[in-house]
Design an enzyme around this catalytic site. Structure first.
Site, short mmCIF file in Angstrom:
data_model
loop_
_atom_site.label_atom_id
_atom_site.label_comp_id
_atom_site.label_asym_id
_atom_site.label_seq_id
_atom_site.Cartn_x
_atom_site.Cartn_y
_atom_site.Cartn_z
N GLY A 1 33.66 31.47 38.94
CA GLY A 1 33.88 32.55 37.48
C GLY A 1 35.06 31.40 36.87
O GLY A 1 35.80 30.94 37.45
N SER A 2 34.95 31.09 35.70
CA SER A 2 35.78 30.39 34.82
C SER A 2 36.48 31.71 33.97
O SER A 2 36.13 32.53 33.24
CB SER A 2 35.14 29.45 33.97
N TYR B 1 31.00 64.80 49.03
CA TYR B 1 31.70 65.19 49.97
C TYR B 1 32.64 64.22 50.86
O TYR B 1 34.02 64.15 50.81
CB TYR B 1 30.93 66.06 51.16
N SER C 1 29.74 40.53 42.26
CA SER C 1 29.67 38.99 41.84
C SER C 1 28.97 38.16 42.85
O SER C 1 28.38 36.96 42.37
CB SER C 1 31.08 38.75 41.63
N ASP D 1 40.46 49.29 46.47
CA ASP D 1 39.09 48.99 46.34
C ASP D 1 38.20 49.20 47.44
O ASP D 1 38.00 48.39 48.31
CB ASP D 1 39.02 47.22 46.05
N LYS E 1 35.30 50.53 47.35
CA LYS E 1 33.89 50.51 46.97
C LYS E 1 33.05 51.72 47.53
O LYS E 1 32.13 51.73 48.15
CB LYS E 1 33.14 49.10 47.51
N ARG F 1 41.57 34.93 46.73
CA ARG F 1 41.76 33.67 47.51
C ARG F 1 42.74 32.51 46.72
O ARG F 1 43.45 31.80 47.31
CB ARG F 1 40.41 33.11 48.04
N GLY G 1 35.64 37.53 41.22
CA GLY G 1 34.89 36.33 41.26
C GLY G 1 35.12 35.03 40.71
O GLY G 1 34.26 34.10 40.53
N ILE G 2 36.46 35.21 40.23
CA ILE G 2 37.02 34.04 39.55
C ILE G 2 37.27 32.83 40.73
O ILE G 2 37.84 33.17 41.59
CB ILE G 2 38.33 34.41 38.83
#
Lengths: 215, 215
Positions: free
Chosen positions: B171-172, B63, B112, B55, B57, B188, B165-166
């Protein structure tokens, strides 16, 4: 101000180039290819020669962005680069970490590549406003688009404006300094030159000349 | 599919958590805090347990983005995450590297975090279109905004949709899986739990239940 973008991936070569060019540069910018290849310790090593800007283009949620900034400053970085498009909470989080370390934050407005015009350029004016509001040290603007540098310079107030995308990507030093840059970031034109030292000296002289002419 | 976001910074702890949760997860996502602290070799180590998604990002010029992707895949990553916001040339450059390594590319649509709504959310529909056009493997969408997951799912066609983002960010699981996610990314809530193993098992069971209910 001339910033060396030290985008080689070999630790020894990175140190060599930094050493022979150090007389002509104000800071060294390191990016992930070098740091991932040579290890984060390279920042500490290079910072003995010149201030190091960690070009980590941070663009994560605030929690993760803070952790990344913390590691960079703990490793000896003097400055860090964050993406404005990640949002003001991310930029603020990075600023907070930088403050604790007495470090500088630079915010990317739009990338110097063609893709920088697709989404980022549509928001770079707002990103400059945000950068001023949060009170960072400077912004990064594309040397490949002098007209954008001029516009962003006008909006940026007292923020420092640094430009990558010079020479190899097509940006002209004179044009960019005339547009209001405080400094340029040069990588390949220096480290891929047969004589990085001479090339750094030449570019440094050009930048000094422009600063006298235009500032 | 449950992806473990292994955002600890200690190499030993990272390996321990990966090992005890490996039965319940499909892949391990590593981010810069771990890789910068433990060294890039951590990817190779973890990839012996599960496929690793780097990840990073990525959000640089093509390049530099290619160089970063190359290092990730050379180090044993199975997938990589790139920011759609960086532009189509950057996403294409990363895709090209991934293809050579038989690797997967995931494109971030919007973060998120709250800041993800400032600039990115205004373009995430276009980013999904771009991701489809370039032919990547999947997209990353915010579990903190179920309505956006639903909208992005509709546009994403056959692209996989993963959501971070859960739980910790709010987030659910049920809501996000119902909105059409193919999998969730949990950090986490698992690694900070007194029993990462039990927590991973519990979440994995919830995700399996949702997949039966909604897919």
């Amino acid at each position: 101000m001339l910033v060396l973008a030290l985008d080689v991936t070999d630790r020894k070569r990175a140190n060599e180039i930094a050493e022979i060019t150090s007389k002509y540069i104000s800071a060294i910018k390191v990016n992930y290819p070098l740091v991932l290849s040579a290890g984060i310790q390279i920042i500490e090593e290079l910072s003995e020669l010149k201030p190091v800007i960690a070009d980590f283009k941070i663009s994560d949620i605030p929690y993760t962005s803070s952790l990344i900034a913390e590691i960079a400053f703990d490793s000896g970085a003097d400055g860090i680069i964050v993406h404005g498009f990640a949002g003001s909470d991310t930029v603020s989080a990075v600023k907070k970490v930088a403050e604790r370390h007495d470090g500088e934050v630079y915010v990317v407005t739009e990338l110097s590549s063609e893709g920088g015009t697709e989404f980022m350029a549509k928001h770079s004016d707002e990103i400059v406003e945000m950068a001023k509001r949060i009170g960072v040290h400077g912004i990064i603007a594309p040397a490949t688009r002098a007209e954008r540098v001029r516009e962003l310079r006008e909006k940026a107030g007292r923020l420092k404006l640094l430009c990558p995308g010079i020479i190899t990507q097509g940006g002209s030093i004179d044009e960019i300094m005339k547009a209001g840059a405080d400094g340029i970031i040069v990588g390949r034109a220096i480290y891929s030159s047969p004589s990085p030292e001479k090339e750094a000296e030449k570019i440094s002289r050009l930048v000094q000349g422009c600063l006298k002419k235009y500032k």
